[in-house]
Design a protein around this motif. Sequence first.
Motif, PDB file in Angstrom:
ATOM      1  N   PRO A 146     -15.291 -16.582  11.067  1.00  0.00           N
ATOM      2  CA  PRO A 146     -16.340 -17.586  10.842  1.00  0.00           C
ATOM      3  C   PRO A 146     -15.817 -19.001  11.023  1.00  0.00           C
ATOM      4  O   PRO A 146     -14.702 -19.322  10.583  1.00  0.00           O
ATOM      5  N   ALA A 147     -16.611 -19.834  11.672  1.00  0.00           N
ATOM      6  CA  ALA A 147     -16.287 -21.258  11.770  1.00  0.00           C
ATOM      7  C   ALA A 147     -16.624 -21.917  10.437  1.00  0.00           C
ATOM      8  O   ALA A 147     -17.620 -21.574   9.794  1.00  0.00           O
ATOM      9  N   LEU A 148     -15.807 -22.852  10.020  1.00  0.00           N
ATOM     10  CA  LEU A 148     -16.035 -23.542   8.761  1.00  0.00           C
ATOM     11  C   LEU A 148     -16.458 -24.994   8.942  1.00  0.00           C
ATOM     12  O   LEU A 148     -17.161 -25.544   8.095  1.00  0.00           O
ATOM     13  N   GLU A 149     -16.027 -25.625  10.040  1.00  0.00           N
ATOM     14  CA  GLU A 149     -16.405 -27.020  10.257  1.00  0.00           C
ATOM     15  C   GLU A 149     -16.207 -27.384  11.726  1.00  0.00           C
ATOM     16  O   GLU A 149     -15.378 -26.793  12.427  1.00  0.00           O
ATOM     17  N   THR A 400     -13.728 -27.035  -0.635  1.00  0.00           N
ATOM     18  CA  THR A 400     -12.721 -27.414  -1.617  1.00  0.00           C
ATOM     19  C   THR A 400     -11.486 -26.531  -1.491  1.00  0.00           C
ATOM     20  O   THR A 400     -11.599 -25.318  -1.370  1.00  0.00           O
ATOM     21  N   SER A 401     -10.320 -27.135  -1.548  1.00  0.00           N
ATOM     22  CA  SER A 401      -9.085 -26.353  -1.485  1.00  0.00           C
ATOM     23  C   SER A 401      -8.737 -25.811  -2.861  1.00  0.00           C
ATOM     24  O   SER A 401      -9.298 -26.216  -3.873  1.00  0.00           O
ATOM     25  N   THR A 402      -7.775 -24.913  -2.880  1.00  0.00           N
ATOM     26  CA  THR A 402      -7.337 -24.329  -4.147  1.00  0.00           C
ATOM     27  C   THR A 402      -6.637 -25.362  -5.021  1.00  0.00           C
ATOM     28  O   THR A 402      -6.408 -25.119  -6.202  1.00  0.00           O
ATOM     29  N   GLN A 403      -6.283 -26.510  -4.440  1.00  0.00           N
ATOM     30  CA  GLN A 403      -5.568 -27.526  -5.199  1.00  0.00           C
ATOM     31  C   GLN A 403      -6.504 -28.518  -5.881  1.00  0.00           C
ATOM     32  O   GLN A 403      -6.057 -29.509  -6.445  1.00  0.00           O
ATOM     33  N   SER A 450     -21.956 -29.907  -7.472  1.00  0.00           N
ATOM     34  CA  SER A 450     -20.968 -28.874  -7.806  1.00  0.00           C
ATOM     35  C   SER A 450     -20.316 -28.247  -6.581  1.00  0.00           C
ATOM     36  O   SER A 450     -19.289 -27.570  -6.710  1.00  0.00           O
ATOM     37  N   LEU A 451     -20.883 -28.470  -5.396  1.00  0.00           N
ATOM     38  CA  LEU A 451     -20.363 -27.812  -4.202  1.00  0.00           C
ATOM     39  C   LEU A 451     -18.902 -28.143  -3.941  1.00  0.00           C
ATOM     40  O   LEU A 451     -18.133 -27.291  -3.500  1.00  0.00           O
ATOM     41  N   GLN A 460     -11.671 -14.911   1.461  1.00  0.00           N
ATOM     42  CA  GLN A 460     -13.063 -14.518   1.311  1.00  0.00           C
ATOM     43  C   GLN A 460     -13.845 -15.543   0.481  1.00  0.00           C
ATOM     44  O   GLN A 460     -15.001 -15.845   0.776  1.00  0.00           O
ATOM     45  N   GLU A 461     -13.197 -16.101  -0.538  1.00  0.00           N
ATOM     46  CA  GLU A 461     -13.850 -17.123  -1.350  1.00  0.00           C
ATOM     47  C   GLU A 461     -14.039 -18.419  -0.570  1.00  0.00           C
ATOM     48  O   GLU A 461     -15.030 -19.129  -0.759  1.00  0.00           O
ATOM     49  N   ARG A 462     -13.093 -18.734   0.312  1.00  0.00           N
ATOM     50  CA  ARG A 462     -13.274 -19.910   1.176  1.00  0.00           C
ATOM     51  C   ARG A 462     -14.534 -19.767   2.015  1.00  0.00           C
ATOM     52  O   ARG A 462     -15.328 -20.713   2.144  1.00  0.00           O
ATOM     53  N   VAL A 463     -14.717 -18.596   2.577  1.00  0.00           N
ATOM     54  CA  VAL A 463     -15.897 -18.349   3.404  1.00  0.00           C
ATOM     55  C   VAL A 463     -17.151 -18.409   2.549  1.00  0.00           C
ATOM     56  O   VAL A 463     -18.150 -19.043   2.920  1.00  0.00           O
ATOM     57  N   LYS A 464     -17.129 -17.779   1.379  1.00  0.00           N
ATOM     58  CA  LYS A 464     -18.316 -17.738   0.531  1.00  0.00           C
ATOM     59  C   LYS A 464     -18.670 -19.115  -0.029  1.00  0.00           C
ATOM     60  O   LYS A 464     -19.843 -19.444  -0.230  1.00  0.00           O
ATOM     61  N   SER A 465     -17.659 -19.928  -0.271  1.00  0.00           N
ATOM     62  CA  SER A 465     -17.926 -21.287  -0.730  1.00  0.00           C
ATOM     63  C   SER A 465     -18.700 -22.075   0.325  1.00  0.00           C
ATOM     64  O   SER A 465     -19.661 -22.784   0.021  1.00  0.00           O
ATOM     65  N   ARG A 466     -18.277 -21.922   1.574  1.00  0.00           N
ATOM     66  CA  ARG A 466     -18.981 -22.608   2.669  1.00  0.00           C
ATOM     67  C   ARG A 466     -20.376 -22.017   2.865  1.00  0.00           C
ATOM     68  O   ARG A 466     -21.332 -22.737   3.155  1.00  0.00           O
ATOM     69  N   GLU A 467     -20.506 -20.698   2.687  1.00  0.00           N
ATOM     70  CA  GLU A 467     -21.821 -20.071   2.781  1.00  0.00           C
ATOM     71  C   GLU A 467     -22.764 -20.606   1.708  1.00  0.00           C
ATOM     72  O   GLU A 467     -23.945 -20.839   1.967  1.00  0.00           O
ATOM     73  N   SER A 468     -22.247 -20.798   0.512  1.00  0.00           N
ATOM     74  CA  SER A 468     -23.093 -21.326  -0.560  1.00  0.00           C
ATOM     75  C   SER A 468     -23.576 -22.734  -0.211  1.00  0.00           C
ATOM     76  O   SER A 468     -24.725 -23.100  -0.495  1.00  0.00           O
ATOM     77  N   ALA A 469     -22.716 -23.524   0.421  1.00  0.00           N
ATOM     78  CA  ALA A 469     -23.116 -24.865   0.856  1.00  0.00           C
ATOM     79  C   ALA A 469     -24.198 -24.794   1.921  1.00  0.00           C
ATOM     80  O   ALA A 469     -25.159 -25.576   1.906  1.00  0.00           O
ATOM     81  N   GLY A 470     -24.059 -23.842   2.854  1.00  0.00           N
ATOM     82  CA  GLY A 470     -25.079 -23.673   3.891  1.00  0.00           C
ATOM     83  C   GLY A 470     -26.416 -23.273   3.306  1.00  0.00           C
ATOM     84  O   GLY A 470     -27.471 -23.798   3.690  1.00  0.00           O
ATOM     85  N   MET A 471     -26.405 -22.346   2.359  1.00  0.00           N
ATOM     86  CA  MET A 471     -27.661 -21.900   1.749  1.00  0.00           C
ATOM     87  C   MET A 471     -28.316 -23.006   0.923  1.00  0.00           C
ATOM     88  O   MET A 471     -29.532 -23.181   0.964  1.00  0.00           O
ATOM     89  N   LEU A 472     -27.497 -23.754   0.191  1.00  0.00           N
ATOM     90  CA  LEU A 472     -28.069 -24.834  -0.618  1.00  0.00           C
ATOM     91  C   LEU A 472     -28.675 -25.913   0.267  1.00  0.00           C
ATOM     92  O   LEU A 472     -29.768 -26.425  -0.011  1.00  0.00           O
TER      93      LEU A 472
END
Length: 538
Positions: A146-149, A400-403, A450-451, A460-472
């Motif tokens: 998946p592309a992220l940006e 958002t990164s893990t840091q 909160s995004l 997988q969480e990186r992808v899902k985080s971006r998916e949540s941004a797309g849906m919102l």
Amino acid sequence: MSNRQDVKLTADVLVLGGGPAGAWAAWSAASQGAKVVLADKGYLGSSGATAPGGTTLLVIPAVPELREKAVQTRLKDGGYLSEAEWIHRLLEQIEQNLALIEEWGYPFPKDLDGTTLRTHLHGPEYMKLMRKVVRKAGVTILDQSPALELLVDEHGVGGARGVNRITGADYEVRANAVIIATGGCTFLSKGLGCNVLTGEGLLMAAETGADLSGMEFSRQYAPSFADGSVTRGRMLAWSSLYDKNGERIRSGERTPGSMQKLLLEGPVYASLDLADTEEKRQFLRSAHPIFFMPLERAGIDPFRDKFPLTLRYEGTMRGTGGIRLTTSNCDTAVPGLYAVGDAASREKVMGAVSGGGSYNASWAICSGTWAGKGAAAYALANSRKADTRSLLPAGRYGLTSTQSEQKSELSIKQMISSIQKEVLPLEINFFRSEPVIRESLDRLHSLFPSLNSLTTSTVQERVKSRESAGMLAAARWMYTAALVRKETRGLQALKEYPEMDPLQTHRIILSGIDDIRQSVEHAPHAHEMLPAKEWQSS
């Protein structure tokens, strides 16, 4: 997790998405001599809504009277927001592409006279063939990537970054033209093949300055066996429906919206008991075998037993909204960026109503063909080399990164659930009213900060985080547009405005993400809805 940019590639054209539109875009661009990379969130050939099922096609003989009648019917049905020129060119292009599919070896059936019947495509066979054709054309395929940006500079779009969700390796592809073919947004509503359609393609485009159009036309729900995911509403034409008391629902009560109303009151059941001969049953089984699989696994004989129904939300996939197109080559407002298939606004062909299987499937094929050719020409004529441009990532939300020092009170799972609670319920999204949509939009806006504080620890969480941004983002655009269009037209309805308003025969354009701005775009056939005096004065 691997370091970013583990894989670096350079191409002329980058296609994001591997459904029919993306496959055709990649093949079309490669056929023009362009070096092409295609990155798909899943596996090109098996992911997306088309691959596991099948689709009908828009095939109208090249008889001027027949085609003109089809065009006029679509203009009227779509509330005069579509354009005759675009519909005509769709009818011409699909005929050429179906001939190509047959030439490539697709086994279209023939009638008794030996004439090929190019009216239906079996999803698995079709997409398996498209993968073969795309690879033969020399396209580099990045599966499970998946592309992220997107990447941008002052000259426009120049590639994208993403991640392989299996290996965790990051990738970067630099290309002077990018085609968004990531599909629409169905908000993880569990429709077959739709789990990859989460709206980040729309978000990526908007982050670079692209506009959206037609996002209010998004009230599409499809019936499904309650314990399954197959949405093939056409099969229910052979069914009787039963209410919560087991009483047959009279056919006269099966009007638009009646299923939705009944499901709000209680369970609704179906039985394909109108297929009352073995010949009819065999015909249905052969026409849509996938419809029967979840029922038979549950031990249900759909021709004799009653099975519970639900509605799966199809969002912008079966709606008509998406990234606004500015030219016949499917350009967007951003140089080097193109949009095709369900990621693009289909208003110029469909207007305010869904294209169903035939129009949508044909649009995917044709828009991919047009954008591939246009993107290749743009990229090959560009004197700037993509690998020497000073490109920067455009992504701003859900990355958002893990840091991250600031942690959200919401987990990614809670964020997605909160978005779904505003979008999936019939009482909010289908039976729209101004106060309900406004309150829901306010709650969606409150989620937005909160995004960028969602923490991720796996790829997988990186992808899902971006998916949540797309849906919102998609949900906020949908409801913003719904409140702007104060009428009922096609897939848009507001309780307070139950009639179509001829003076609102225009397209609603949305720009921006944090601050969503609205404008309108002229629809060429709008005057056909108004008496001459009113049109001139408006």
